[in-house]
Design a protein around this motif. Structure first.
Motif, short mmCIF file in Angstrom:
data_model
loop_
_atom_site.label_atom_id
_atom_site.label_comp_id
_atom_site.label_asym_id
_atom_site.label_seq_id
_atom_site.Cartn_x
_atom_site.Cartn_y
_atom_site.Cartn_z
N LEU A 56 0.85 -1.19 0.00
CA LEU A 56 0.00 0.00 0.00
C LEU A 56 0.89 1.25 0.00
CD1 LEU A 56 -2.57 -1.18 2.73
CD2 LEU A 56 -2.88 -1.22 0.24
N GLY A 57 0.87 1.99 -1.10
CA GLY A 57 1.77 3.15 -1.25
C GLY A 57 3.15 2.64 -1.63
N CYS A 58 3.20 1.90 -2.75
CA CYS A 58 4.39 1.13 -3.14
C CYS A 58 5.54 1.99 -3.63
CB CYS A 58 4.02 0.11 -4.21
SG CYS A 58 3.35 0.87 -5.71
N GLY A 59 5.29 3.26 -3.96
CA GLY A 59 6.35 4.09 -4.50
C GLY A 59 6.91 3.48 -5.77
N THR A 60 8.24 3.50 -5.89
CA THR A 60 8.89 2.99 -7.10
C THR A 60 9.18 1.49 -7.03
OG1 THR A 60 11.07 3.46 -6.21
CG2 THR A 60 10.02 5.23 -7.50
N GLY A 61 8.72 0.84 -5.98
CA GLY A 61 8.94 -0.61 -5.85
C GLY A 61 10.31 -0.96 -5.29
N LEU A 62 11.16 0.06 -5.11
CA LEU A 62 12.52 -0.16 -4.57
C LEU A 62 12.64 0.42 -3.18
CD1 LEU A 62 14.90 0.76 -7.55
CD2 LEU A 62 13.94 -1.47 -6.94
N PRO A 63 13.23 -0.31 -2.26
CA PRO A 63 13.79 -1.64 -2.48
C PRO A 63 12.84 -2.78 -2.13
CG PRO A 63 14.50 -0.80 -0.34
CD PRO A 63 13.62 0.26 -0.94
N TYR A 64 11.72 -2.46 -1.46
CA TYR A 64 10.96 -3.52 -0.77
C TYR A 64 10.31 -4.52 -1.72
CZ TYR A 64 11.60 0.15 2.66
OH TYR A 64 12.15 1.13 3.44
N ASP A 65 9.61 -4.04 -2.75
CA ASP A 65 8.89 -4.99 -3.62
C ASP A 65 9.87 -5.85 -4.40
OD1 ASP A 65 6.55 -3.98 -2.67
OD2 ASP A 65 6.29 -2.55 -4.31
N LEU A 66 10.97 -5.23 -4.83
CA LEU A 66 11.97 -6.01 -5.59
C LEU A 66 12.55 -7.11 -4.70
CD1 LEU A 66 13.47 -6.37 -8.25
CD2 LEU A 66 15.26 -4.87 -7.36
N TYR A 67 12.83 -6.77 -3.46
CA TYR A 67 13.39 -7.74 -2.51
C TYR A 67 12.43 -8.93 -2.35
CZ TYR A 67 15.45 -9.55 1.81
OH TYR A 67 16.02 -10.35 2.77
N LEU A 68 11.16 -8.62 -2.16
CA LEU A 68 10.17 -9.70 -1.95
C LEU A 68 9.93 -10.49 -3.23
CD1 LEU A 68 7.72 -7.66 0.32
CD2 LEU A 68 9.17 -9.58 1.05
N ALA A 69 9.90 -9.79 -4.37
CA ALA A 69 9.69 -10.47 -5.66
C ALA A 69 10.86 -11.41 -5.94
CB ALA A 69 9.53 -9.44 -6.78
N ASP A 70 12.08 -10.98 -5.60
CA ASP A 70 13.27 -11.82 -5.83
C ASP A 70 13.24 -13.08 -4.97
OD1 ASP A 70 14.31 -10.24 -7.78
OD2 ASP A 70 15.81 -9.25 -6.51
N LYS A 71 12.45 -13.05 -3.89
CA LYS A 71 12.30 -14.25 -3.05
C LYS A 71 11.18 -15.15 -3.58
CE LYS A 71 15.17 -12.78 0.22
NZ LYS A 71 16.52 -13.30 0.28
N GLY A 72 10.59 -14.76 -4.69
CA GLY A 72 9.57 -15.62 -5.31
C GLY A 72 8.13 -15.24 -4.99
N HIS A 73 7.94 -14.11 -4.29
CA HIS A 73 6.58 -13.73 -3.92
C HIS A 73 5.92 -12.88 -5.01
CE1 HIS A 73 7.39 -15.56 -0.14
NE2 HIS A 73 8.38 -14.73 0.12
N LYS A 74 4.59 -12.92 -5.02
CA LYS A 74 3.82 -12.20 -6.05
C LYS A 74 3.38 -10.87 -5.44
CE LYS A 74 1.15 -11.85 -9.76
NZ LYS A 74 1.32 -10.43 -9.88
N ILE A 75 3.83 -9.79 -6.04
CA ILE A 75 3.56 -8.45 -5.47
C ILE A 75 2.41 -7.77 -6.22
CG2 ILE A 75 4.53 -6.18 -4.98
CD1 ILE A 75 6.00 -8.47 -3.55
N THR A 76 1.48 -7.22 -5.44
CA THR A 76 0.52 -6.27 -5.98
C THR A 76 0.80 -4.94 -5.28
OG1 THR A 76 -1.13 -8.00 -6.23
CG2 THR A 76 -1.93 -5.73 -6.31
N GLY A 77 1.06 -3.91 -6.06
CA GLY A 77 1.34 -2.61 -5.45
C GLY A 77 0.32 -1.58 -5.92
N ILE A 78 -0.02 -0.69 -5.02
CA ILE A 78 -0.93 0.42 -5.40
C ILE A 78 -0.32 1.73 -4.93
CG2 ILE A 78 -2.35 -0.01 -3.31
CD1 ILE A 78 -4.75 1.10 -5.02
N ASP A 79 -0.45 2.75 -5.76
CA ASP A 79 0.08 4.07 -5.41
C ASP A 79 -0.76 5.15 -6.06
OD1 ASP A 79 3.04 4.89 -4.12
OD2 ASP A 79 2.04 6.47 -5.28
N LEU A 80 -0.87 6.27 -5.36
CA LEU A 80 -1.62 7.43 -5.86
C LEU A 80 -0.95 8.05 -7.08
CD1 LEU A 80 -2.40 9.98 -2.98
CD2 LEU A 80 -4.08 8.77 -4.39
N ALA A 81 0.39 8.01 -7.10
CA ALA A 81 1.15 8.75 -8.12
C ALA A 81 1.43 7.86 -9.33
CB ALA A 81 2.47 9.25 -7.52
N GLU A 82 0.88 8.26 -10.49
CA GLU A 82 1.07 7.50 -11.74
C GLU A 82 2.55 7.29 -12.02
OE1 GLU A 82 -0.49 10.38 -11.38
OE2 GLU A 82 -2.53 10.25 -12.14
N ASN A 83 3.32 8.34 -11.82
CA ASN A 83 4.76 8.32 -12.06
C ASN A 83 5.42 7.16 -11.30
OD1 ASN A 83 7.52 8.91 -11.62
ND2 ASN A 83 7.18 11.03 -12.23
#
Ligand SMILES: C[S@@+](CC[C@H](N)C(=O)[O-])C[C@H]1O[C@@H](n2cnc3c(N)ncnc32)[C@H](O)[C@@H]1O
Length: 215
Positions: A56-83
């Protein structure tokens, strides 16, 4: 909707992050620091393989989502900012990233093994914070599903406006003190597994990291 001199708080936040300065200013890269690693090591150890994780509020996905995705987990991220959403999708190819307000977008209840919400709750009007915690509880699959969240430590009031975020960006904040968040989590069905103040996160006020499990 919290209005500040006629402006919607969430519009201030969205416009601020759409300027695209955050990741560079705060040195967001693909590395966790030692403080973050202590939390992510416990999270990863407790998660089932191939978990579904909502950020929730994933930002640019770095570093947290990349770390979790690299461990094999499926990430769904949502953020207010399109950028941020566009950048997160480039940074974390296996993830699914959505533009939206996470207090309004509805995910299926019981569909996530873990929810992470790092440095985002403080951008939501604090009168909505209890509802956010209850929403996260509903999104988690079952008992023992996990929440990793950061909150403020000091009460910052209903709304606070800065004009020098990331150097010269207008930004809005809202939050209670740490005790209130512990109380809100416990009264909404969570057990706190670990929590610490993060004094030096580079963003000004101290933050409280909390790892909790759904009871
Ligand atoms: C300080 S950044 C943190 C980003 C990321 N979690 C990290 O730690 O790098 C806050 C992020 O939360 C997002 N955000 C704030 N309020 C939001 C809301 N109501 N719904 C979705 N995203 C939100 C902002 O757009 C921004 O990308």
């Amino acid at each position: 909707m919290t209005k500040i001199n006629g402006e919607d708080m969430k519009e201030i936040v969205r416009n601020g992050y759409n300027l695209g300065k955050y990741a560079k200013y705060f040195g967001r890269n693909d590395k966790l620091n030692n403080f973050e690693k202590k939390y992510f090591d416990i999270l990863v150890e407790k998660l089932p393989k191939n978990s579904n994780i909502l950020d929730l509020g994933c930002g640019t996905g770095l570093p947290y989502d990349l770390y979790l995705a690299d461990k094999g987990h499926k990430i769904t991220g949502i953020d207010l900012a399109e950028n941020h959403v566009l950048t997160a999708q480039k940074n974390v190819k296996t993830g699914t990233f959505i533009t939206g307000d996470y207090t309004k977008h509805k995910f299926d209840n019981g569909s996530f093994d873990a929810v992470v919400a790092l440095y985002s709750l403080f951008h939501i009007p604090r009168e909505e914070h209890q509802a956010v915690i209850a929403m996260i509880y509903d999104y988690l699959r079952a008992a023992d599903a996990l929440l990793l969240i950061t909150t403020g430590v000091e009460d910052t009031g209903e709304t606070e406006i800065d004009y020098d975020f990331c150097g010269n960006v207008k930004m809005a904040w809202s939050g209670y003190g740490a005790d209130k968040y512990i109380e809100l989590l416990e009264s909404n069905g969570f057990e706190i597994l670990k929590s610490d103040n993060e004094a030096d996160f580079g963003g000004g006020d101290e933050q409280l990291w909390i790892l909790a499990r759904k009871i």
